[in-house]
Design a protein around this motif. Structure first.
Motif, PDB file in Angstrom:
ATOM      1  N   PHE A 161       0.910  -1.483  -0.134  1.00  0.00           N
ATOM      2  CA  PHE A 161      -0.233  -0.490   0.130  1.00  0.00           C
ATOM      3  C   PHE A 161       0.777   1.582   0.354  1.00  0.00           C
ATOM      4  O   PHE A 161       2.177   0.756   0.542  1.00  0.00           O
ATOM      5  N   HIS A 162       0.074   2.590  -0.312  1.00  0.00           N
ATOM      6  CA  HIS A 162       0.782   3.399  -1.052  1.00  0.00           C
ATOM      7  C   HIS A 162       0.592   4.258   0.680  1.00  0.00           C
ATOM      8  O   HIS A 162       1.379   5.507   1.002  1.00  0.00           O
ATOM      9  N   LEU A 163      -1.445   4.698   0.232  1.00  0.00           N
ATOM     10  CA  LEU A 163      -1.458   5.113   2.549  1.00  0.00           C
ATOM     11  C   LEU A 163      -2.004   3.929   2.706  1.00  0.00           C
ATOM     12  O   LEU A 163      -3.410   2.978   2.603  1.00  0.00           O
ATOM     13  N   ILE A 164      -1.976   4.324   4.480  1.00  0.00           N
ATOM     14  CA  ILE A 164      -2.570   3.732   5.622  1.00  0.00           C
ATOM     15  C   ILE A 164      -2.995   4.419   6.108  1.00  0.00           C
ATOM     16  O   ILE A 164      -2.192   5.310   6.484  1.00  0.00           O
ATOM     17  N   PHE A 165      -4.308   5.038   6.210  1.00  0.00           N
ATOM     18  CA  PHE A 165      -4.695   5.505   8.065  1.00  0.00           C
ATOM     19  C   PHE A 165      -5.664   5.052   8.196  1.00  0.00           C
ATOM     20  O   PHE A 165      -6.172   4.089   8.178  1.00  0.00           O
ATOM     21  N   CYS A 166      -4.771   5.150   9.852  1.00  0.00           N
ATOM     22  CA  CYS A 166      -6.111   3.935  10.481  1.00  0.00           C
ATOM     23  C   CYS A 166      -6.930   5.450  11.910  1.00  0.00           C
ATOM     24  O   CYS A 166      -6.334   6.134  11.708  1.00  0.00           O
ATOM     25  N   ALA A 167      -7.951   5.122  11.301  1.00  0.00           N
ATOM     26  CA  ALA A 167      -8.784   6.307  12.194  1.00  0.00           C
ATOM     27  C   ALA A 167     -10.268   5.590  13.275  1.00  0.00           C
ATOM     28  O   ALA A 167     -10.097   5.864  13.568  1.00  0.00           O
ATOM     29  N   THR A 168      -8.751   4.510  13.766  1.00  0.00           N
ATOM     30  CA  THR A 168      -9.722   3.828  15.265  1.00  0.00           C
ATOM     31  C   THR A 168      -9.351   4.342  16.386  1.00  0.00           C
ATOM     32  O   THR A 168      -9.069   5.600  16.203  1.00  0.00           O
ATOM     33  N   GLY A 169     -10.246   4.764  17.600  1.00  0.00           N
ATOM     34  CA  GLY A 169      -9.997   5.413  18.706  1.00  0.00           C
ATOM     35  C   GLY A 169     -11.474   5.961  19.055  1.00  0.00           C
ATOM     36  O   GLY A 169     -12.464   5.441  19.241  1.00  0.00           O
ATOM     37  N   GLY A 170     -11.087   6.048  21.362  1.00  0.00           N
ATOM     38  CA  GLY A 170     -12.106   6.211  21.593  1.00  0.00           C
ATOM     39  C   GLY A 170     -12.061   7.179  22.461  1.00  0.00           C
ATOM     40  O   GLY A 170     -10.803   7.319  23.157  1.00  0.00           O
ATOM     41  N   LEU A 171     -13.172   7.927  23.053  1.00  0.00           N
ATOM     42  CA  LEU A 171     -12.826   8.973  23.564  1.00  0.00           C
ATOM     43  C   LEU A 171     -14.111   8.786  25.377  1.00  0.00           C
ATOM     44  O   LEU A 171     -13.788   8.582  26.125  1.00  0.00           O
ATOM     45  N   THR A 172     -15.330   8.102  24.531  1.00  0.00           N
ATOM     46  CA  THR A 172     -15.968   7.303  25.362  1.00  0.00           C
ATOM     47  C   THR A 172     -16.191   6.323  25.030  1.00  0.00           C
ATOM     48  O   THR A 172     -16.654   5.923  24.328  1.00  0.00           O
ATOM     49  N   ILE A 173     -15.999   4.905  26.072  1.00  0.00           N
ATOM     50  CA  ILE A 173     -16.012   3.578  26.080  1.00  0.00           C
ATOM     51  C   ILE A 173     -16.815   3.318  27.089  1.00  0.00           C
ATOM     52  O   ILE A 173     -16.476   3.941  28.448  1.00  0.00           O
ATOM     53  N   ASP A 174     -17.246   2.100  26.446  1.00  0.00           N
ATOM     54  CA  ASP A 174     -18.494   1.294  27.639  1.00  0.00           C
ATOM     55  C   ASP A 174     -19.405   2.503  28.220  1.00  0.00           C
ATOM     56  O   ASP A 174     -19.734   2.299  29.701  1.00  0.00           O
ATOM     57  N   GLY A 175     -19.143   3.658  27.889  1.00  0.00           N
ATOM     58  CA  GLY A 175     -20.508   4.378  28.408  1.00  0.00           C
ATOM     59  C   GLY A 175     -19.466   5.650  29.561  1.00  0.00           C
ATOM     60  O   GLY A 175     -20.164   6.559  29.866  1.00  0.00           O
ATOM     61  N   ILE A 176     -18.223   5.242  29.451  1.00  0.00           N
ATOM     62  CA  ILE A 176     -17.867   6.294  30.712  1.00  0.00           C
ATOM     63  C   ILE A 176     -16.912   7.042  29.791  1.00  0.00           C
ATOM     64  O   ILE A 176     -16.192   6.902  29.443  1.00  0.00           O
ATOM     65  N   GLY A 177     -16.720   8.118  29.954  1.00  0.00           N
ATOM     66  CA  GLY A 177     -16.131   9.548  29.405  1.00  0.00           C
ATOM     67  C   GLY A 177     -14.914  10.122  30.009  1.00  0.00           C
ATOM     68  O   GLY A 177     -14.621   9.062  31.240  1.00  0.00           O
ATOM     69  N   PRO A 178     -14.467  11.208  29.376  1.00  0.00           N
ATOM     70  CA  PRO A 178     -12.885  11.246  30.240  1.00  0.00           C
ATOM     71  C   PRO A 178     -13.214  11.799  31.477  1.00  0.00           C
ATOM     72  O   PRO A 178     -14.723  12.216  31.630  1.00  0.00           O
ATOM     73  N   GLU A 179     -11.974  11.550  32.149  1.00  0.00           N
ATOM     74  CA  GLU A 179     -13.043  12.272  33.668  1.00  0.00           C
ATOM     75  C   GLU A 179     -12.617  13.985  34.207  1.00  0.00           C
ATOM     76  O   GLU A 179     -11.353  14.540  32.522  1.00  0.00           O
ATOM     77  N   LYS A 180     -12.963  14.713  34.684  1.00  0.00           N
ATOM     78  CA  LYS A 180     -13.223  15.576  35.574  1.00  0.00           C
ATOM     79  C   LYS A 180     -12.022  15.760  36.338  1.00  0.00           C
ATOM     80  O   LYS A 180     -11.126  16.793  36.501  1.00  0.00           O
TER      81      LYS A 180
ATOM     82  N   ARG B  23     -10.495  12.146  41.533  1.00  0.00           N
ATOM     83  CA  ARG B  23     -11.289  11.325  42.214  1.00  0.00           C
ATOM     84  C   ARG B  23     -11.913  10.428  41.110  1.00  0.00           C
ATOM     85  O   ARG B  23     -12.893   9.266  41.755  1.00  0.00           O
ATOM     86  N   GLN B  24     -12.281  10.582  39.966  1.00  0.00           N
ATOM     87  CA  GLN B  24     -12.863  10.212  38.509  1.00  0.00           C
ATOM     88  C   GLN B  24     -12.161   9.311  38.084  1.00  0.00           C
ATOM     89  O   GLN B  24     -12.740   7.912  37.702  1.00  0.00           O
ATOM     90  N   ILE B  25     -10.810   9.326  38.804  1.00  0.00           N
ATOM     91  CA  ILE B  25      -9.667   7.762  37.265  1.00  0.00           C
ATOM     92  C   ILE B  25     -10.786   6.684  38.217  1.00  0.00           C
ATOM     93  O   ILE B  25     -10.529   6.083  39.458  1.00  0.00           O
ATOM     94  N   SER B  26     -10.773   5.448  36.998  1.00  0.00           N
ATOM     95  CA  SER B  26     -10.932   4.473  37.298  1.00  0.00           C
ATOM     96  C   SER B  26     -10.273   3.813  36.609  1.00  0.00           C
ATOM     97  O   SER B  26      -9.568   3.658  35.239  1.00  0.00           O
ATOM     98  N   GLY B  27      -9.482   2.753  37.325  1.00  0.00           N
ATOM     99  CA  GLY B  27      -8.305   1.772  36.504  1.00  0.00           C
ATOM    100  C   GLY B  27      -8.873   0.724  35.380  1.00  0.00           C
ATOM    101  O   GLY B  27      -8.164   0.903  34.137  1.00  0.00           O
ATOM    102  N   GLU B  28      -9.680   0.848  35.815  1.00  0.00           N
ATOM    103  CA  GLU B  28     -10.664  -0.367  34.299  1.00  0.00           C
ATOM    104  C   GLU B  28     -10.566   0.867  33.580  1.00  0.00           C
ATOM    105  O   GLU B  28     -10.445  -0.079  31.834  1.00  0.00           O
ATOM    106  N   ALA B  29     -10.994   1.775  33.248  1.00  0.00           N
ATOM    107  CA  ALA B  29     -11.550   2.746  32.504  1.00  0.00           C
ATOM    108  C   ALA B  29     -10.711   3.252  31.516  1.00  0.00           C
ATOM    109  O   ALA B  29     -10.442   2.714  30.450  1.00  0.00           O
ATOM    110  N   MET B  30      -9.030   3.103  32.492  1.00  0.00           N
ATOM    111  CA  MET B  30      -7.841   3.464  32.243  1.00  0.00           C
ATOM    112  C   MET B  30      -7.284   2.760  30.877  1.00  0.00           C
ATOM    113  O   MET B  30      -6.501   3.350  30.093  1.00  0.00           O
ATOM    114  N   MET B  31      -8.009   1.193  31.425  1.00  0.00           N
ATOM    115  CA  MET B  31      -7.144   0.451  30.787  1.00  0.00           C
ATOM    116  C   MET B  31      -7.661   0.145  29.609  1.00  0.00           C
ATOM    117  O   MET B  31      -7.076   0.180  28.579  1.00  0.00           O
ATOM    118  N   LYS B  32      -9.272   0.612  29.380  1.00  0.00           N
ATOM    119  CA  LYS B  32      -9.663   0.274  28.444  1.00  0.00           C
ATOM    120  C   LYS B  32      -9.616   1.423  27.287  1.00  0.00           C
ATOM    121  O   LYS B  32      -9.306   1.464  26.231  1.00  0.00           O
TER     122      LYS B  32
END
Length: 229
Positions: A65-84, A87-96
């Protein structure tokens, strides 16, 4: 993509998402593109967090291939969004977050970077985010997402050094797409203007098109401006 050979082959990974779908559409409309392949979780069952899945997907595709573009990724995973806050850190959510944004990038690079053309110009890019910049972090928050994107940047940077030895005409980049009008950014865009996915895709392809092998491994915004690590 005027800098690529006529009839170039392209691959979009994550082609069912907002940016990935737009990216595939823009490339498909390019008269100089000879073949476009799409991979996604919804259409092909590709799970970038699974090495078995990524390996199988790569093995099923032949040729360079001459061009490969990877557009995968996530901000909210399994309904859990970014921490404010801390105190909101979750080890499980961070691993995901790391599994999708960082490990996914590493696995895609491991199995697909070798498919870049060796004797011709070849481009590969990954969706990063400006909030993944350590030096540009002035607001705090979003710890898991920020850290996973910072890890993505390091993976791309390190891979670019190794790949340059076997693919001297290749360019690997981390790209910030801007605030794009997709479901990912809908809840978090605030008063910021959102760019249509097609516009963002064209902007990022323009950055890729202009990049030289001397710039491989760098981190750029959609407007071509470098972003500090």
């Amino acid at each position: 993509m005027t800098s690529l050979p006529a009839g170039y082959r392209a691959l979009v990974i994550g082609a069912s998402g907002g940016i990935g779908e737009a990216m595939a559409a823009v490339i498909a409309a390019d008269d100089t593109c000879g073949e476009l392949l799409r991979l996604s979780r919804s259409a092909d069952g590709l799970d970038v967090t699974s090495e078995e899945s990524v390996s199988a997907a790569a093995s099923a595709i032949a040729g360079e291939f001459h061009l490969i573009f990877c557009a995968t990724g996530g901000l909210t995973i399994d309904g859990i969004g970014p921490e404010k806050s801390l105190r909101q850190i979750s080890g499980e959510a961070m691993m995901k977050q790391f599994a999708l944004n960082a490990v996914g990038t590493a696995l895609v690079t491991k199995y697909f970077a070798a498919k870049l053309a060796k004797r011709e110009r070849a481009l590969m890019a990954f969706l990063s985010a400006r909030v993944g910049s350590i030096g540009d972090n002035h607001l705090g928050g979003w710890i898991s997402y920020r850290a996973s994107k910072a890890a993505l940047n390091q993976i791309v940077r390190t891979a670019s050094i190794e790949l340059a030895r076997s693919h001297p005409e290749s360019v690997l980049l981390s790209l910030h797409p801007g605030t794009v009008a997709t479901t990912l950014s809908e809840k978090y865009s605030g008063n910021h203007a959102r760019t249509e996915p097609e516009v963002s895709a064209r902007n990022m392809l323009s950055v890729l098109d202009r990049a030289s092998p001397a710039e491989t491994g760098r981190f750029y915004a959609y407007d071509g401006q470098p972003i500090e690590w």
